[in-house]
Structures are given as structure tokens and as C-alpha cells.
Design a protein around this motif. Structure first.
Motif, PDB file in Angstrom:
ATOM      1  N   ASP A 149      -3.492 -37.211  24.916  1.00  0.00           N
ATOM      2  CA  ASP A 149      -2.373 -37.909  24.288  1.00  0.00           C
ATOM      3  C   ASP A 149      -1.359 -36.881  23.800  1.00  0.00           C
ATOM      4  N   VAL A 150      -0.069 -37.197  23.947  1.00  0.00           N
ATOM      5  CA  VAL A 150       0.998 -36.286  23.552  1.00  0.00           C
ATOM      6  C   VAL A 150       1.970 -37.004  22.630  1.00  0.00           C
ATOM      7  N   THR A 151       2.286 -36.361  21.517  1.00  0.00           N
ATOM      8  CA  THR A 151       3.381 -36.787  20.658  1.00  0.00           C
ATOM      9  C   THR A 151       4.466 -35.736  20.820  1.00  0.00           C
ATOM     10  N   TRP A 152       5.652 -36.170  21.248  1.00  0.00           N
ATOM     11  CA  TRP A 152       6.749 -35.235  21.505  1.00  0.00           C
ATOM     12  C   TRP A 152       7.822 -35.457  20.455  1.00  0.00           C
ATOM     13  N   ALA A 153       8.064 -34.450  19.624  1.00  0.00           N
ATOM     14  CA  ALA A 153       9.049 -34.539  18.551  1.00  0.00           C
ATOM     15  C   ALA A 153      10.289 -33.729  18.916  1.00  0.00           C
ATOM     16  N   VAL A 154      11.427 -34.415  18.994  1.00  0.00           N
ATOM     17  CA  VAL A 154      12.699 -33.741  19.261  1.00  0.00           C
ATOM     18  C   VAL A 154      13.704 -34.186  18.211  1.00  0.00           C
ATOM     19  N   LYS A 155      14.632 -33.305  17.864  1.00  0.00           N
ATOM     20  CA  LYS A 155      15.652 -33.648  16.869  1.00  0.00           C
ATOM     21  C   LYS A 155      16.922 -34.200  17.512  1.00  0.00           C
ATOM     22  N   ASP A 156      16.984 -34.135  18.820  1.00  0.00           N
ATOM     23  CA  ASP A 156      18.193 -34.531  19.536  1.00  0.00           C
ATOM     24  C   ASP A 156      18.161 -36.016  19.891  1.00  0.00           C
ATOM     25  N   ALA A 157      19.303 -36.512  20.330  1.00  0.00           N
ATOM     26  CA  ALA A 157      19.417 -37.934  20.662  1.00  0.00           C
ATOM     27  C   ALA A 157      18.636 -38.297  21.925  1.00  0.00           C
ATOM     28  N   TYR A 158      18.387 -37.333  22.798  1.00  0.00           N
ATOM     29  CA  TYR A 158      17.641 -37.587  24.025  1.00  0.00           C
ATOM     30  C   TYR A 158      16.972 -36.298  24.470  1.00  0.00           C
ATOM     31  N   ILE A 159      16.006 -36.432  25.358  1.00  0.00           N
ATOM     32  CA  ILE A 159      15.250 -35.262  25.791  1.00  0.00           C
ATOM     33  C   ILE A 159      16.045 -34.422  26.775  1.00  0.00           C
ATOM     34  N   GLY A 160      15.799 -33.120  26.733  1.00  0.00           N
ATOM     35  CA  GLY A 160      16.425 -32.214  27.689  1.00  0.00           C
ATOM     36  C   GLY A 160      17.917 -32.078  27.544  1.00  0.00           C
ATOM     37  N   ASN A 161      18.454 -32.259  26.330  1.00  0.00           N
ATOM     38  CA  ASN A 161      19.905 -32.277  26.162  1.00  0.00           C
ATOM     39  C   ASN A 161      20.578 -30.965  26.550  1.00  0.00           C
ATOM     40  N   THR A 162      19.849 -29.869  26.585  1.00  0.00           N
ATOM     41  CA  THR A 162      20.414 -28.598  27.021  1.00  0.00           C
ATOM     42  C   THR A 162      20.693 -28.608  28.521  1.00  0.00           C
ATOM     43  N   PHE A 163      19.897 -29.386  29.256  1.00  0.00           N
ATOM     44  CA  PHE A 163      19.973 -29.387  30.717  1.00  0.00           C
ATOM     45  C   PHE A 163      20.598 -30.654  31.302  1.00  0.00           C
ATOM     46  N   PHE A 164      20.473 -31.775  30.587  1.00  0.00           N
ATOM     47  CA  PHE A 164      20.867 -33.068  31.141  1.00  0.00           C
ATOM     48  C   PHE A 164      21.815 -33.807  30.210  1.00  0.00           C
ATOM     49  N   ASP A 165      22.575 -34.748  30.795  1.00  0.00           N
ATOM     50  CA  ASP A 165      23.305 -35.679  29.951  1.00  0.00           C
ATOM     51  C   ASP A 165      22.369 -36.853  29.659  1.00  0.00           C
ATOM     52  N   ALA A 166      22.813 -37.804  28.847  1.00  0.00           N
ATOM     53  CA  ALA A 166      21.953 -38.909  28.424  1.00  0.00           C
ATOM     54  C   ALA A 166      21.452 -39.743  29.600  1.00  0.00           C
ATOM     55  N   SER A 167      22.295 -39.975  30.607  1.00  0.00           N
ATOM     56  CA  SER A 167      21.886 -40.780  31.762  1.00  0.00           C
ATOM     57  C   SER A 167      20.813 -40.074  32.581  1.00  0.00           C
ATOM     58  N   ALA A 168      20.988 -38.788  32.836  1.00  0.00           N
ATOM     59  CA  ALA A 168      19.983 -38.031  33.585  1.00  0.00           C
ATOM     60  C   ALA A 168      18.677 -37.964  32.811  1.00  0.00           C
ATOM     61  N   SER A 169      18.772 -37.821  31.497  1.00  0.00           N
ATOM     62  CA  SER A 169      17.571 -37.790  30.667  1.00  0.00           C
ATOM     63  C   SER A 169      16.797 -39.103  30.779  1.00  0.00           C
ATOM     64  N   ALA A 170      17.515 -40.220  30.723  1.00  0.00           N
ATOM     65  CA  ALA A 170      16.865 -41.526  30.851  1.00  0.00           C
ATOM     66  C   ALA A 170      16.219 -41.683  32.227  1.00  0.00           C
ATOM     67  N   PHE A 171      16.839 -41.124  33.243  1.00  0.00           N
ATOM     68  CA  PHE A 171      16.318 -41.215  34.598  1.00  0.00           C
ATOM     69  C   PHE A 171      14.994 -40.457  34.759  1.00  0.00           C
ATOM     70  N   ILE A 172      14.903 -39.244  34.186  1.00  0.00           N
ATOM     71  CA  ILE A 172      13.681 -38.450  34.377  1.00  0.00           C
ATOM     72  C   ILE A 172      12.617 -38.728  33.324  1.00  0.00           C
ATOM     73  N   MET A 173      12.942 -39.448  32.265  1.00  0.00           N
ATOM     74  CA  MET A 173      11.984 -39.710  31.205  1.00  0.00           C
ATOM     75  C   MET A 173      10.666 -40.297  31.703  1.00  0.00           C
ATOM     76  N   PRO A 174      10.657 -41.264  32.612  1.00  0.00           N
ATOM     77  CA  PRO A 174       9.374 -41.799  33.074  1.00  0.00           C
ATOM     78  C   PRO A 174       8.475 -40.760  33.769  1.00  0.00           C
ATOM     79  N   THR A 175       9.064 -39.738  34.374  1.00  0.00           N
ATOM     80  CA  THR A 175       8.252 -38.727  35.048  1.00  0.00           C
ATOM     81  C   THR A 175       7.616 -37.751  34.065  1.00  0.00           C
ATOM     82  N   LEU A 176       8.176 -37.675  32.856  1.00  0.00           N
ATOM     83  CA  LEU A 176       7.640 -36.763  31.852  1.00  0.00           C
ATOM     84  C   LEU A 176       6.559 -37.395  30.989  1.00  0.00           C
ATOM     85  N   LEU A 177       6.520 -38.686  30.958  1.00  0.00           N
ATOM     86  CA  LEU A 177       5.558 -39.356  30.087  1.00  0.00           C
ATOM     87  C   LEU A 177       4.430 -39.991  30.867  1.00  0.00           C
TER      88      LEU A 177
END
Length: 177
Positions: A149-177
Motif C-alpha cells: 500500500d502506498v500513501t503519496w503526499a504532495v503539496k502541489d495541485a497535481y502530481i508531476g507538476n515539474t514535468f506535466f501540466d494538469a491535463s497530462a497529470s490526470a492522464f498518467i495518474m491511473p498508470t501510477l496508482l
């Protein structure tokens, strides 16, 4: 090490010195150029003296204690021995330190080969892992932790904000979880 090697290639007539505290350095090997701006490689530990000879780089064992920019000198300490070296141009590559959220035996920061090996050993029996951070290492770690089990804590509005915009982050989110 990479900076010293690259400086040597770019300035073939210059004297390049690498100051490092130990007798070994980490060097890239098996480099594959994936794109013009992306390489895939392994990291290997090498004897610093033999690396220096092969790369035509002078190796100085020690740690930089101080820099005198006006005198163009650095002070290097190796144990109890201190010496001053002169330079014409200086490239300081201090490395990075992970931002560790607290000092606790079960909290580790990932930055180098040793910390990754330590993490791998600790993860062998893990049932639940908390990953704090939103950088590339955190994203790769969350993706690889498919056995607990993984708990992922981020302070940003979405994951990978350094590399992705919000739409790209939403797209890849299912592959990370």
C-alpha cells in the motif's frame, strides 16, 4: 565527474582538476542517447585515480573548505592536511541534498546509489510506504511500489507538476496508482 569530463572535452588545452573526498567516483556507463535531450545510463563506481588518468583530469582527494574568488584559490582539506590550490576558472558542482522532512530512522531521502540500495533493503518487508514529494524520483517510486500500500503526499495541485501540466497529470495518474 561528468562536469570534469565535459570540461576536458570542451577545453582540451586546459588543466581540469576534480576535488572529491573519497578514493572512488561515480561515473556514467552504458550511455544510450534516447533523444537529443535524454540519455539512459547506469552508474558505476570507479577508482578516482584511474578515472583521472583516463579522462586526463587531475584528481585531488579532499573537500573544498573555502573559496577565495579574489585570489582565485580554493582551500582543500583531506583529514588533517589542508592545502591551497590556484585556479583560473572554477566550476563548483556540490551535488544535491534531498529535502528530508524529519530526522527519524524510518525516514530516508533518496539521492544516490547508496540511498537507493538502503531503500530497497528496507522495502523487502514493507506493507505500507509513505512517499513524500512530487519529483521524478517520487513518481518512479510510486509506480514501482506495486507490492504494498502506498500513501503519496504532495503539496502541489497535481502530481508531476515539474514535468506535466494538469491535463497530462490526470492522464498518467491511473498508470501510477
Amino acid at each position: 565527474v561528468t562536469a570534469a569530463s565535459e570540461l576536458r572535452l570542451l577545453c582540451s588545452d586546459a588543466t581540469v582538476a576534480l576535488v572529491a573526498p573519497g578514493g572512488h567516483v561515480k561515473v556514467p556507463r552504458n550511455v544510450v542517447h534516447v533523444t537529443p535531450h535524454l540519455d539512459d545510463f547506469d552508474v558505476a563506481e570507479r577508482d578516482a585515480d584511474s578515472f583521472g588518468r583516463e579522462a586526463s583530469v587531475s584528481f585531488v582527494r579532499g573537500s573544498v573548505e573555502s573559496v577565495d574568488a579574489q585570489a582565485h584559490t580554493i582551500t582543500v582539506r583531506d583529514g588533517d592536511v589542508e592545502r591551497t590550490l590556484q585556479y583560473g576558472s572554477l566550476c563548483l558542482c556540490t551535488g544535491a541534498s534531498p529535502a528530508v522532512i524529519m530526522n527519524h530512522p524510518r525516514v530516508i531521502g533518496i539521492r544516490d546509489t547508496e540511498s537507493v540500495e538502503d531503500l530497497c533493503e528496507r522495502l523487502r518487508s514493507a506493507r505500507h510506504v509513505v512517499v513524500v514529494g512530487n519529483g521524478g524520483i517520487a513518481m518512479e517510486l510510486v509506480h514501482a511500489l506495486d507490492f504494498c500500500d502506498v500513501t503519496w503526499a504532495v503539496k502541489d495541485a497535481y502530481i508531476g507538476n515539474t514535468f506535466f501540466d494538469a491535463s497530462a497529470s490526470a492522464f498518467i495518474m491511473p498508470t501510477l496508482l
